[in-house]
Write an enzyme that holds these catalytic residues in place. Structure first.
Site, PDB file in Angstrom:
ATOM      1  N   SER A  37      -6.391 -15.689   1.956  1.00 53.90           N
ATOM      2  CA  SER A  37      -5.493 -15.419   3.088  1.00 53.90           C
ATOM      3  C   SER A  37      -6.241 -14.656   4.177  1.00 53.90           C
ATOM      4  O   SER A  37      -7.282 -14.045   3.914  1.00 53.90           O
ATOM      5  CB  SER A  37      -4.285 -14.624   2.601  1.00 53.90           C
ATOM      6  N   GLU A  46      -5.776 -11.998   7.616  1.00 56.98           N
ATOM      7  CA  GLU A  46      -4.873 -11.037   8.266  1.00 56.98           C
ATOM      8  C   GLU A  46      -5.150 -10.923   9.764  1.00 56.98           C
ATOM      9  O   GLU A  46      -6.295 -10.875  10.189  1.00 56.98           O
ATOM     10  CB  GLU A  46      -5.053  -9.671   7.590  1.00 56.98           C
ATOM     11  N   ASP A  51       1.951   4.757   7.908  1.00 54.32           N
ATOM     12  CA  ASP A  51       1.594   6.154   8.201  1.00 54.32           C
ATOM     13  C   ASP A  51       2.395   6.588   9.412  1.00 54.32           C
ATOM     14  O   ASP A  51       2.537   5.812  10.369  1.00 54.32           O
ATOM     15  CB  ASP A  51       0.096   6.263   8.506  1.00 54.32           C
TER      16      ASP A  51
HETATM   17  C1  LIG Z   1      -3.332  -4.800   2.398  1.00 52.53           C
HETATM   18  C2  LIG Z   1      -2.933  -3.674   3.312  1.00 52.53           C
HETATM   19  C3  LIG Z   1      -2.175  -3.953   4.437  1.00 52.53           C
HETATM   20  C4  LIG Z   1      -1.767  -2.927   5.296  1.00 52.53           C
HETATM   21  N1  LIG Z   1      -1.006  -3.236   6.392  1.00 52.53           N
HETATM   22  C5  LIG Z   1      -0.508  -2.252   7.178  1.00 52.53           C
HETATM   23  C6  LIG Z   1       0.374  -2.546   8.276  1.00 52.53           C
HETATM   24  O1  LIG Z   1       0.674  -3.692   8.567  1.00 52.53           O
HETATM   25  N2  LIG Z   1       0.860  -1.511   8.996  1.00 52.53           N
HETATM   26  C7  LIG Z   1       0.553  -0.200   8.691  1.00 52.53           C
HETATM   27  O2  LIG Z   1       1.046   0.703   9.379  1.00 52.53           O
HETATM   28  N3  LIG Z   1      -0.283   0.112   7.679  1.00 52.53           N
HETATM   29  C8  LIG Z   1      -0.813  -0.882   6.909  1.00 52.53           C
HETATM   30  N4  LIG Z   1      -1.652  -0.576   5.855  1.00 52.53           N
HETATM   31  C9  LIG Z   1      -2.012   0.827   5.622  1.00 52.53           C
HETATM   32  C10 LIG Z   1      -0.973   1.562   4.748  1.00 52.53           C
HETATM   33  O3  LIG Z   1       0.272   1.589   5.395  1.00 52.53           O
HETATM   34  C11 LIG Z   1      -1.492   2.973   4.507  1.00 52.53           C
HETATM   35  O4  LIG Z   1      -2.602   2.943   3.664  1.00 52.53           O
HETATM   36  C12 LIG Z   1      -0.456   3.983   4.022  1.00 52.53           C
HETATM   37  O5  LIG Z   1      -1.041   5.289   4.096  1.00 52.53           O
HETATM   38  C13 LIG Z   1      -0.008   3.780   2.589  1.00 52.53           C
HETATM   39  O6  LIG Z   1       0.803   2.697   2.442  1.00 52.53           O
HETATM   40  P1  LIG Z   1       1.200   2.184   0.975  1.00 52.53           P
HETATM   41  O7  LIG Z   1       2.182   1.109   1.125  1.00 52.53           O
HETATM   42  O8  LIG Z   1       0.008   1.933   0.170  1.00 52.53           O
HETATM   43  O9  LIG Z   1       1.926   3.527   0.431  1.00 52.53           O
HETATM   44  P2  LIG Z   1       2.366   4.066  -0.992  1.00 52.53           P
HETATM   45  O10 LIG Z   1       2.190   3.057  -2.056  1.00 52.53           O
HETATM   46  O11 LIG Z   1       3.744   4.595  -0.775  1.00 52.53           O
HETATM   47  O12 LIG Z   1       1.334   5.235  -1.260  1.00 52.53           O
HETATM   48  C14 LIG Z   1       1.054   6.228  -0.291  1.00 52.53           C
HETATM   49  C15 LIG Z   1       0.616   7.523  -0.961  1.00 52.53           C
HETATM   50  O13 LIG Z   1       1.720   8.145  -1.619  1.00 52.53           O
HETATM   51  C16 LIG Z   1       1.506   8.267  -3.017  1.00 52.53           C
HETATM   52  N5  LIG Z   1       2.770   7.832  -3.654  1.00 52.53           N
HETATM   53  C17 LIG Z   1       3.247   6.563  -3.704  1.00 52.53           C
HETATM   54  N6  LIG Z   1       4.447   6.522  -4.315  1.00 52.53           N
HETATM   55  C18 LIG Z   1       4.740   7.791  -4.652  1.00 52.53           C
HETATM   56  C19 LIG Z   1       5.868   8.388  -5.282  1.00 52.53           C
HETATM   57  N7  LIG Z   1       6.922   7.654  -5.667  1.00 52.53           N
HETATM   58  N8  LIG Z   1       5.842   9.735  -5.463  1.00 52.53           N
HETATM   59  C20 LIG Z   1       4.780  10.490  -5.045  1.00 52.53           C
HETATM   60  N9  LIG Z   1       3.689   9.973  -4.443  1.00 52.53           N
HETATM   61  C21 LIG Z   1       3.678   8.641  -4.229  1.00 52.53           C
HETATM   62  C22 LIG Z   1       0.353   7.321  -3.352  1.00 52.53           C
HETATM   63  O14 LIG Z   1      -0.387   7.773  -4.455  1.00 52.53           O
HETATM   64  C23 LIG Z   1      -0.445   7.342  -2.040  1.00 52.53           C
HETATM   65  O15 LIG Z   1      -1.284   8.470  -2.005  1.00 52.53           O
HETATM   66  C24 LIG Z   1      -2.110  -1.574   5.004  1.00 52.53           C
HETATM   67  C25 LIG Z   1      -2.903  -1.296   3.877  1.00 52.53           C
HETATM   68  C26 LIG Z   1      -3.319  -2.330   3.032  1.00 52.53           C
HETATM   69  C27 LIG Z   1      -4.176  -2.020   1.835  1.00 52.53           C
END
Ligand SMILES: Cc1cc2nc3c(=O)[nH]c(=O)nc-3n(C[C@H](O)[C@H](O)[C@H](O)COP(=O)(O)OP(=O)(O)OC[C@H]3O[C@@H](n4cnc5c(N)ncnc54)[C@H](O)[C@@H]3O)c2cc1C
Length: 276
Positions: A7, A9, A100
């Protein structure tokens, strides 16, 4: 053998000229027959309309598109409305993220973590969406510990994710270790490596510092040594990233997800070198 998933992006362009350019990139990359194109979503919903517009444009051209959706700073009502919009347009594939908080935005909104978003999507829309989540072979920069991050990744899987795409990395062992650690926890969904082609060192260094992706010292030194010599940076980057992809695929990675930065050339060259 499980069919591998490839895929590409994109980020949503902000101007009509940018959209025209992206169409050309997309049409070039479409020749490689990826499974889907994904489109990022600005933190706090800042590019929400551009994301939808870009996804629909890809769909209209006859290709599969997966919008990213980040939940930080959003309410349940906001996210519900976006999901309904996607359903109306027949979109069935989504990349679910926390995102973020943009600087200056104080409130996290009604979602704290991506597992809550995955749970919400499943409770609102059942099995309509194929849900991808993010994975971090070198661990998320805010994680309290490697173990904690792994368990938090598992929460997203348990909440209903179908597969994962990783943050980019240049160290294949970090990926292999992460996949092994997941398997030890019974997490066996496909974890597709995210691949960042290298075109510009200062930009790559900035991104990597922000997202916690390590540029190994030997690569950093070599890239720094090229200074403004773009050709050498690209040639070195193509060699390193192609080798990485080769190693990953040989070891059984379930596909590759390219962070194209809306450019076709480097991704296409890596693809051709891999003989895909
Ligand atoms: C493939 C990919 C695509 C992306 N696309 C985008 C995008 O389109 N737009 C954008 O803004 N950003 C994007 N990002 C960046 C991403 O949003 C950031 O890395 C963000 O900081 C974390 O998102 P996440 O969904 O991994 O968060 P989470 O999975 O929620 O994790 C974030 C942090 O919180 C901790 N955590 C998670 N769940 C819990 C819980 N229940 N209790 C306590 N701690 C917890 C985790 O250990 C981690 O340190 C992308 C990243 C990747 C890898």
């Amino acid at each position: 053998m499980v069919k591998r998933t490839f895929s590409f992006e994109f980020f949503p362009p902000k101007t009509p000229e940018g959209m025209d350019k992206l169409r050309a990139t997309r049409d070039q990359l479409a020749l490689l027959k990826p499974k889907f194109f994904s489109v990022t979503f600005g933190a706090g919903g800042s590019t929400r309309d551009h994301s939808l517009e870009t996804v629909l444009d890809i769909q209209r051209a006859g290709y599969a598109a997966a919008p990213h959706l980040s939940c930080i700073g959003s309410t349940h009502d906001n996210i519900r409305a976006i999901l309904q919009q996607y359903q109306t347009h027949g979109i069935r594939h989504i990349v679910a993220l926390r995102g973020d908080l943009p600087s200056g935005m104080a409130s996290t909104g009604e979602f704290r973590y991506a597992n809550e978003l995955v749970e919400f999507i499943r409770s609102e829309t059942g099995d309509w969406f194929n849900i991808e989540v993010a994975a971090y072979p070198e661990y998320h920069p805010q994680a309290r510990s490697a173990r904690d991050d792994l368990l938090n990744f598992k929460r997203k899987v348990d909440a209903g994710a179908n597969s994962a795409i990783t943050q980019y990395f240049f160290n294949a062992d970090a990926y292999f270790n992460f996949v092994d650690e997941c398997a030890a926890l019974g997490v066996t969904l496909p974890i597709v490596p995210g691949i960042m082609p290298i075109s510009n060192f200062s930009q790559l260094a900035r991104f990597s510092d922000a997202c916690g992706a390590e540029i190994p010292r030997w690569m950093r030194k070599q890239l720094e040594g090229y200074s403004d010599d773009i050709e050498s940076i690209r040639a070195f980057g193509l060699d390193v990233v192609t080798d990485l992809c080769e190693r990953l695929l040989k070891a059984g990675a379930p596909g590759l997800h390219f962070y194209t930065m809306n450019q076709a050339t480097l991704t296409t060259t890596i693809w051709q070198r891999l003989g895909l």
